[in-house]
Design an enzyme around this catalytic site. Structure first.
Site, short mmCIF file in Angstrom:
data_model
loop_
_atom_site.label_atom_id
_atom_site.label_comp_id
_atom_site.label_asym_id
_atom_site.label_seq_id
_atom_site.Cartn_x
_atom_site.Cartn_y
_atom_site.Cartn_z
CG HIS A 1 11.34 14.45 29.86
ND1 HIS A 1 11.36 13.88 31.16
CD2 HIS A 1 10.05 15.13 29.70
CE1 HIS A 1 9.95 14.04 31.70
NE2 HIS A 1 9.33 14.54 30.65
CD GLU B 1 16.56 14.74 31.42
OE1 GLU B 1 16.33 14.75 32.64
OE2 GLU B 1 15.55 15.08 30.74
CB CYS C 1 11.69 11.57 34.53
SG CYS C 1 11.75 11.04 33.16
CB CYS D 1 15.28 10.69 31.31
SG CYS D 1 14.06 11.74 30.11
#
Length: 163
Positions: free
Chosen positions: A75, A77, A101, A104
């Protein structure tokens, strides 16, 4: 007299995150992130994509079926945190297109980010998103949905002498 139509810091950093998202090869969801120091200096950026060395032509991008992208994609992040290469993120802000999420959120908390500024909360009612918000709140990480003053920022690549 100075210009009055300049963009805010929040618009600038979210714009950087949105520009980073344009690097994503994901055909469905492109997410970008930008980590900023308390002094408004960009520390790192990231976008969702396959890990280094894992060809995005050889791994799946499907969302459903027997083999999906979910076990493989990093992801935005987490990529931004990893791309910081160990730099101190204590007290930083993370700008991201989509609310983080739960996985993250753990990395955000552990890295020392103090605030998450996000644009979309598309999955706000999911169990994983609620877990993310609970952890961020418990850890004292502020999260704020950005409501920009403008809907778009246009970039052009026309050289000054051609304007």
């Amino acid at each position: 007299m100075k210009r009055e139509d300049y963009i805010s810091w929040d618009e600038y950093f979210m714009g950087i995150a949105m520009l980073a998202a344009k690097r994503s090869k994901d055909p469905n969801t492109q997410v970008g992130a930008c980590i900023v120091s308390p002094e408004n200096i960009i520390i790192s950026t990231g976008y969702n994509g396959m890990p280094k060395g894992c060809s995005d032509d050889e791994y799946p991008w499907e969302r459903e079926g027997s083999e999906t992208k979910y076990p493989y994609v990093v992801h935005a992040e987490l990529n931004a945190i990893l791309n910081a290469n160990g730099r101190n993120l204590q007290g930083s802000r993370l700008y991201v297109a989509l609310f983080p999420c739960n996985e993250c959120a753990k990395a955000i908390i552990q890295s020392g980010v103090k605030e998450v500024i996000y644009l979309s909360d598309k999955y706000c009612d999911t169990m994983l998103n609620l877990a993310s918000k609970r952890m961020l709140q418990s850890a004292g990480v502020k999260f704020t949905r950005l409501t920009p003053a403008r809907q778009s920022i246009v970039l052009d690549f026309v050289p000054e002498e051609e304007k």
